[in-house]
Scaffold this motif. Structure first.
Motif, PDB file in Angstrom:
ATOM      1  N   ARG A 199       0.865  -1.175   0.168  1.00 55.63           N
ATOM      2  CA  ARG A 199       0.082   0.075  -0.023  1.00 55.63           C
ATOM      3  C   ARG A 199       0.744   1.324   0.108  1.00 55.63           C
ATOM      4  O   ARG A 199       1.721   1.262   0.541  1.00 55.63           O
ATOM      5  CB  ARG A 199      -0.944   0.062   1.175  1.00 55.63           C
ATOM      6  N   GLN A 200       0.353   2.285  -0.507  1.00 53.71           N
ATOM      7  CA  GLN A 200       0.972   3.523  -0.671  1.00 53.71           C
ATOM      8  C   GLN A 200       1.400   4.187   0.942  1.00 53.71           C
ATOM      9  O   GLN A 200       0.411   3.909   1.818  1.00 53.71           O
ATOM     10  CB  GLN A 200      -0.005   4.608  -1.298  1.00 53.71           C
ATOM     11  N   SER A 201       2.489   4.570   1.138  1.00 57.86           N
ATOM     12  CA  SER A 201       2.699   4.953   2.490  1.00 57.86           C
ATOM     13  C   SER A 201       2.081   6.213   2.848  1.00 57.86           C
ATOM     14  O   SER A 201       2.038   7.015   1.871  1.00 57.86           O
ATOM     15  CB  SER A 201       4.050   4.946   2.957  1.00 57.86           C
ATOM     16  N   PRO A 202       1.667   6.736   4.120  1.00 54.75           N
ATOM     17  CA  PRO A 202       1.365   7.973   4.547  1.00 54.75           C
ATOM     18  C   PRO A 202       2.160   9.319   4.159  1.00 54.75           C
ATOM     19  O   PRO A 202       1.798  10.336   3.685  1.00 54.75           O
ATOM     20  CB  PRO A 202       1.343   7.878   6.038  1.00 54.75           C
ATOM     21  N   ASP A 203       3.678   9.002   4.154  1.00 57.70           N
ATOM     22  CA  ASP A 203       4.562   9.971   3.643  1.00 57.70           C
ATOM     23  C   ASP A 203       4.840   9.965   2.119  1.00 57.70           C
ATOM     24  O   ASP A 203       5.412  11.080   1.480  1.00 57.70           O
ATOM     25  CB  ASP A 203       5.683   9.537   4.209  1.00 57.70           C
ATOM     26  N   GLY A 204       3.902   9.287   1.280  1.00 56.72           N
ATOM     27  CA  GLY A 204       3.787   9.480  -0.128  1.00 56.72           C
ATOM     28  C   GLY A 204       4.847   8.877  -0.983  1.00 56.72           C
ATOM     29  O   GLY A 204       5.010   8.616  -2.178  1.00 56.72           O
ATOM     30  N   ILE A 205       5.732   7.964  -0.423  1.00 56.89           N
ATOM     31  CA  ILE A 205       6.622   7.270  -0.889  1.00 56.89           C
ATOM     32  C   ILE A 205       5.925   6.129  -1.709  1.00 56.89           C
ATOM     33  O   ILE A 205       5.289   5.266  -1.260  1.00 56.89           O
ATOM     34  CB  ILE A 205       7.656   6.639  -0.002  1.00 56.89           C
ATOM     35  N   HIS A 206       6.300   5.959  -2.916  1.00 58.69           N
ATOM     36  CA  HIS A 206       5.645   5.148  -3.908  1.00 58.69           C
ATOM     37  C   HIS A 206       5.983   3.797  -3.398  1.00 58.69           C
ATOM     38  O   HIS A 206       7.285   3.319  -2.834  1.00 58.69           O
ATOM     39  CB  HIS A 206       6.373   5.045  -5.371  1.00 58.69           C
ATOM     40  N   PRO A 207       5.134   2.782  -3.336  1.00 61.43           N
ATOM     41  CA  PRO A 207       5.109   1.311  -2.953  1.00 61.43           C
ATOM     42  C   PRO A 207       6.350   0.553  -3.654  1.00 61.43           C
ATOM     43  O   PRO A 207       6.682  -0.237  -2.635  1.00 61.43           O
ATOM     44  CB  PRO A 207       3.831   0.520  -3.343  1.00 61.43           C
ATOM     45  N   ALA A 208       6.775   0.605  -4.732  1.00 59.38           N
ATOM     46  CA  ALA A 208       7.845   0.098  -5.257  1.00 59.38           C
ATOM     47  C   ALA A 208       9.404   0.685  -4.699  1.00 59.38           C
ATOM     48  O   ALA A 208      10.429  -0.059  -5.333  1.00 59.38           O
ATOM     49  CB  ALA A 208       7.535  -0.246  -6.791  1.00 59.38           C
ATOM     50  N   THR A 209       9.269   1.645  -4.205  1.00 56.90           N
ATOM     51  CA  THR A 209      10.890   2.425  -4.087  1.00 56.90           C
ATOM     52  C   THR A 209      11.696   1.451  -3.530  1.00 56.90           C
ATOM     53  O   THR A 209      12.932   1.418  -3.883  1.00 56.90           O
ATOM     54  CB  THR A 209      10.457   3.653  -3.019  1.00 56.90           C
ATOM     55  N   ARG A 210      11.407   0.746  -2.379  1.00 62.14           N
ATOM     56  CA  ARG A 210      12.444   0.087  -1.817  1.00 62.14           C
ATOM     57  C   ARG A 210      12.709  -1.309  -2.570  1.00 62.14           C
ATOM     58  O   ARG A 210      13.960  -1.723  -2.388  1.00 62.14           O
ATOM     59  CB  ARG A 210      11.730  -0.477  -0.254  1.00 62.14           C
ATOM     60  N   THR A 211      11.794  -1.816  -3.380  1.00 59.80           N
ATOM     61  CA  THR A 211      12.148  -2.966  -3.970  1.00 59.80           C
ATOM     62  C   THR A 211      13.113  -2.433  -5.297  1.00 59.80           C
ATOM     63  O   THR A 211      14.233  -3.289  -5.509  1.00 59.80           O
ATOM     64  CB  THR A 211      10.689  -3.471  -4.683  1.00 59.80           C
ATOM     65  N   PHE A 212      12.679  -1.400  -5.771  1.00 55.80           N
ATOM     66  CA  PHE A 212      13.739  -0.670  -6.846  1.00 55.80           C
ATOM     67  C   PHE A 212      15.297  -0.814  -6.277  1.00 55.80           C
ATOM     68  O   PHE A 212      16.317  -0.840  -6.879  1.00 55.80           O
ATOM     69  CB  PHE A 212      13.187   0.349  -7.557  1.00 55.80           C
ATOM     70  N   GLN A 213      15.296   0.203  -5.029  1.00 54.09           N
ATOM     71  CA  GLN A 213      16.424   0.450  -4.438  1.00 54.09           C
ATOM     72  C   GLN A 213      17.146  -0.954  -4.283  1.00 54.09           C
ATOM     73  O   GLN A 213      18.583  -1.039  -4.515  1.00 54.09           O
ATOM     74  CB  GLN A 213      16.250   1.154  -3.103  1.00 54.09           C
ATOM     75  N   ALA A 214      16.524  -1.938  -3.617  1.00 54.97           N
ATOM     76  CA  ALA A 214      17.292  -3.400  -3.364  1.00 54.97           C
ATOM     77  C   ALA A 214      17.799  -3.847  -4.641  1.00 54.97           C
ATOM     78  O   ALA A 214      18.879  -4.675  -4.658  1.00 54.97           O
ATOM     79  CB  ALA A 214      16.221  -4.327  -2.882  1.00 54.97           C
ATOM     80  N   LEU A 215      17.090  -4.069  -5.788  1.00 53.98           N
ATOM     81  CA  LEU A 215      17.696  -4.650  -6.814  1.00 53.98           C
ATOM     82  C   LEU A 215      18.853  -3.952  -7.556  1.00 53.98           C
ATOM     83  O   LEU A 215      19.623  -4.378  -7.870  1.00 53.98           O
ATOM     84  CB  LEU A 215      16.527  -4.499  -8.051  1.00 53.98           C
ATOM     85  N   ARG A 216      18.692  -2.583  -7.638  1.00 49.10           N
ATOM     86  CA  ARG A 216      19.658  -1.573  -7.842  1.00 49.10           C
ATOM     87  C   ARG A 216      21.040  -1.950  -7.099  1.00 49.10           C
ATOM     88  O   ARG A 216      22.007  -2.162  -7.622  1.00 49.10           O
ATOM     89  CB  ARG A 216      19.389  -0.147  -7.838  1.00 49.10           C
ATOM     90  N   ILE A 217      21.033  -2.171  -5.902  1.00 48.64           N
ATOM     91  CA  ILE A 217      22.088  -2.327  -4.977  1.00 48.64           C
ATOM     92  C   ILE A 217      22.555  -3.627  -5.413  1.00 48.64           C
ATOM     93  O   ILE A 217      23.800  -3.995  -5.489  1.00 48.64           O
ATOM     94  CB  ILE A 217      21.728  -2.292  -3.575  1.00 48.64           C
ATOM     95  N   ALA A 218      21.810  -4.758  -5.517  1.00 46.34           N
ATOM     96  CA  ALA A 218      22.265  -5.938  -5.723  1.00 46.34           C
ATOM     97  C   ALA A 218      22.734  -6.112  -6.961  1.00 46.34           C
ATOM     98  O   ALA A 218      23.985  -6.871  -7.253  1.00 46.34           O
ATOM     99  CB  ALA A 218      21.007  -7.032  -5.639  1.00 46.34           C
ATOM    100  N   VAL A 219      22.320  -5.518  -8.063  1.00 40.48           N
ATOM    101  CA  VAL A 219      22.854  -5.608  -9.519  1.00 40.48           C
ATOM    102  C   VAL A 219      24.253  -5.084  -9.610  1.00 40.48           C
ATOM    103  O   VAL A 219      25.074  -5.610 -10.109  1.00 40.48           O
ATOM    104  CB  VAL A 219      21.949  -4.929 -10.404  1.00 40.48           C
ATOM    105  N   ASN A 220      24.429  -3.933  -8.864  1.00 41.81           N
ATOM    106  CA  ASN A 220      25.891  -3.228  -8.985  1.00 41.81           C
ATOM    107  C   ASN A 220      26.685  -3.530  -7.695  1.00 41.81           C
ATOM    108  O   ASN A 220      27.666  -2.899  -7.547  1.00 41.81           O
ATOM    109  CB  ASN A 220      25.530  -1.952  -8.864  1.00 41.81           C
ATOM    110  N   ASP A 221      26.106  -4.479  -6.940  1.00 40.75           N
ATOM    111  CA  ASP A 221      26.826  -4.732  -5.528  1.00 40.75           C
ATOM    112  C   ASP A 221      27.549  -3.538  -4.826  1.00 40.75           C
ATOM    113  O   ASP A 221      28.674  -3.313  -4.550  1.00 40.75           O
ATOM    114  CB  ASP A 221      28.188  -5.726  -6.017  1.00 40.75           C
ATOM    115  N   GLU A 222      26.484  -2.466  -4.775  1.00 42.33           N
ATOM    116  CA  GLU A 222      26.949  -1.336  -4.089  1.00 42.33           C
ATOM    117  C   GLU A 222      27.521  -1.356  -2.721  1.00 42.33           C
ATOM    118  O   GLU A 222      28.506  -0.574  -2.581  1.00 42.33           O
ATOM    119  CB  GLU A 222      25.735  -0.326  -4.256  1.00 42.33           C
ATOM    120  N   LEU A 223      26.892  -2.119  -2.080  1.00 41.87           N
ATOM    121  CA  LEU A 223      27.463  -2.055  -0.552  1.00 41.87           C
ATOM    122  C   LEU A 223      28.840  -2.700  -0.454  1.00 41.87           C
ATOM    123  O   LEU A 223      29.577  -2.341   0.085  1.00 41.87           O
ATOM    124  CB  LEU A 223      26.515  -2.717   0.568  1.00 41.87           C
ATOM    125  N   GLY A 224      29.022  -3.856  -1.061  1.00 46.02           N
ATOM    126  CA  GLY A 224      30.308  -4.395  -1.178  1.00 46.02           C
ATOM    127  C   GLY A 224      31.301  -3.579  -1.831  1.00 46.02           C
ATOM    128  O   GLY A 224      32.520  -3.479  -1.352  1.00 46.02           O
TER     129      GLY A 224
END
Length: 338
Positions: A203-228
């Motif tokens: 569901r849409q969060s009260p602060d207006g963040i799009h529901p897919a935001t965290r999933t897209f962030q997770a995939l981007r970090i994994a694809v590029n091994d950003e934290l490593g």
């Protein structure tokens, strides 16, 4: 999707701008000196690099970027600087090796601006943002597995774990189930389709963040091994900096900031908050002294001009005379999805 110059809501759904975040604070903290050798590990649109070069007429900058498009776009600045700027396509986790190869060591300063750039978010064909419909890609180097490869090939459990760990998404298991059900009907190849799938179970969060935001962030970090790559870059900077040289890091979300905070706290010889995922670290001679005990954040005027600066944090430390420790083995187990 947070990243370089990006607040969560703005990066995913609002207008993107090529504005270097915390530019004044970065320049003041790095304090470029005449004749110095500096490294910008995240060239992007060249904002920090240009500012550093403007500090003194005889200093030199080595700038790195994983993205071949950023390297191509930066060639005009290379020509303008007439030998004072070297621009190299490389991961910043390899910054010490690249700097040594190109004759830039020891370095007087290193600046890292973590995450995805505005240019990448703005380009629908790169597939970083659901603000535009485009191919589900997210590869900074345009090589290797894409986000589409992950969502179409991973099993449900590992995919849920990935979304939970890198996106801090509590609905990760429901999202993974929805992705597997959808890909049975047709492969998931576009940003809009993935965003719609996630939105069907989050569901849409009260602060207006799009529901897919965290999933897209997770995939981007994994694809590029950003934290490593970030962990490798911190250790590489430790090896490449001269005594008195400064490391300045700008982060945009808690996963990045925790890594930087813990690294600098430990290397400064201060007691870090214990982690149940990592073994105890033996006391060692401090390799850094902290420049700012608390992270610097954007001032009111910058926030008014650039909302993306809202989540940015700047941490910095100065290199001591102590030798860099040997590289530690990989860390402990990953968190499980929920």
């Amino acid at each position: 999707m947070t990243g370089r110059g990006g607040r969560v809501t703005d990066a995913a759904g609002g207008p993107a701008r090529h504005v270097p975040v915390l530019a004044r604070e970065v320049q003041d903290t790095l304090s470029p000196q005449p004749g110095g050798r500096y490294l910008d590990g995240t060239f992007g649109a060249g904002g920090y690099t240009r500012a550093i070069l403007g500090a003194a007429p005889d200093l030199r900058v080595l700038a790195l970027d994983r993205d071949p498009e950023a390297i191509a776009a930066g060639q005009a600045l290379v020509a303008e600087m007439q030998g004072r700027l070297v621009l190299e396509q490389a991961r910043f986790g390899d910054l010490d090796a690249v700097a040594e190869r190109l004759g830039f060591t020891p370095l007087d300063g290193v600046v890292l601006d973590i995450g995805v750039s505005s240019m990448q978010l703005d380009d629908a064909e790169r597939g970083f943002s659901f603000r535009f419909d485009g191919p589900l890609d997210m590869r900074m180097e345009k090589a290797g597995d894409s986000a589409a490869d992950l969502v179409n090939q991973m099993e449900e459990g590992p995919l849920a774990d990935l979304i939970y760990q890198y996106g801090e998404e509590r609905r990760s298991r429901a999202i993974a189930r929805a992705i597997l059900a959808a890909r049975k009907e047709q492969p998931i190849t576009t940003t809009k389709r993935l965003a719609d799938i996630v939105s069907s179970v989050v569901r849409q969060s009260p602060d207006g963040i799009h529901p897919a935001t965290r999933t897209f962030q997770a995939l981007r970090i994994a694809v590029n091994d950003e934290l490593g790559e970030l962990e490798r870059a911190l250790e590489a900077a430790e090896r490449a900096l001269r005594p008195g040289g400064r490391l300045v890091v700008v982060t945009f979300h808690s996963l990045e900031d925790r890594i930087v905070k813990r690294f600098l706290t430990e290397r400064a010889g201060r007691e870090a908050a214990p982690s149940r995922h990592a073994p105890a670290v033996a006391t060692q001679e401090p390799t850094f002294t902290l420049v700012n005990r608390r992270p610097l954040t954007a001032q009111h005027d910058e926030l008014a001009a650039n909302p993306r600066a809202r989540s940015a944090k700047l941490r910095a430390a100065e290199r001591t005379l102590a030798p860099a420790p040997e590289a530690a083995p990989p860390g402990g187990p990953k968190k499980k999805g929920r």
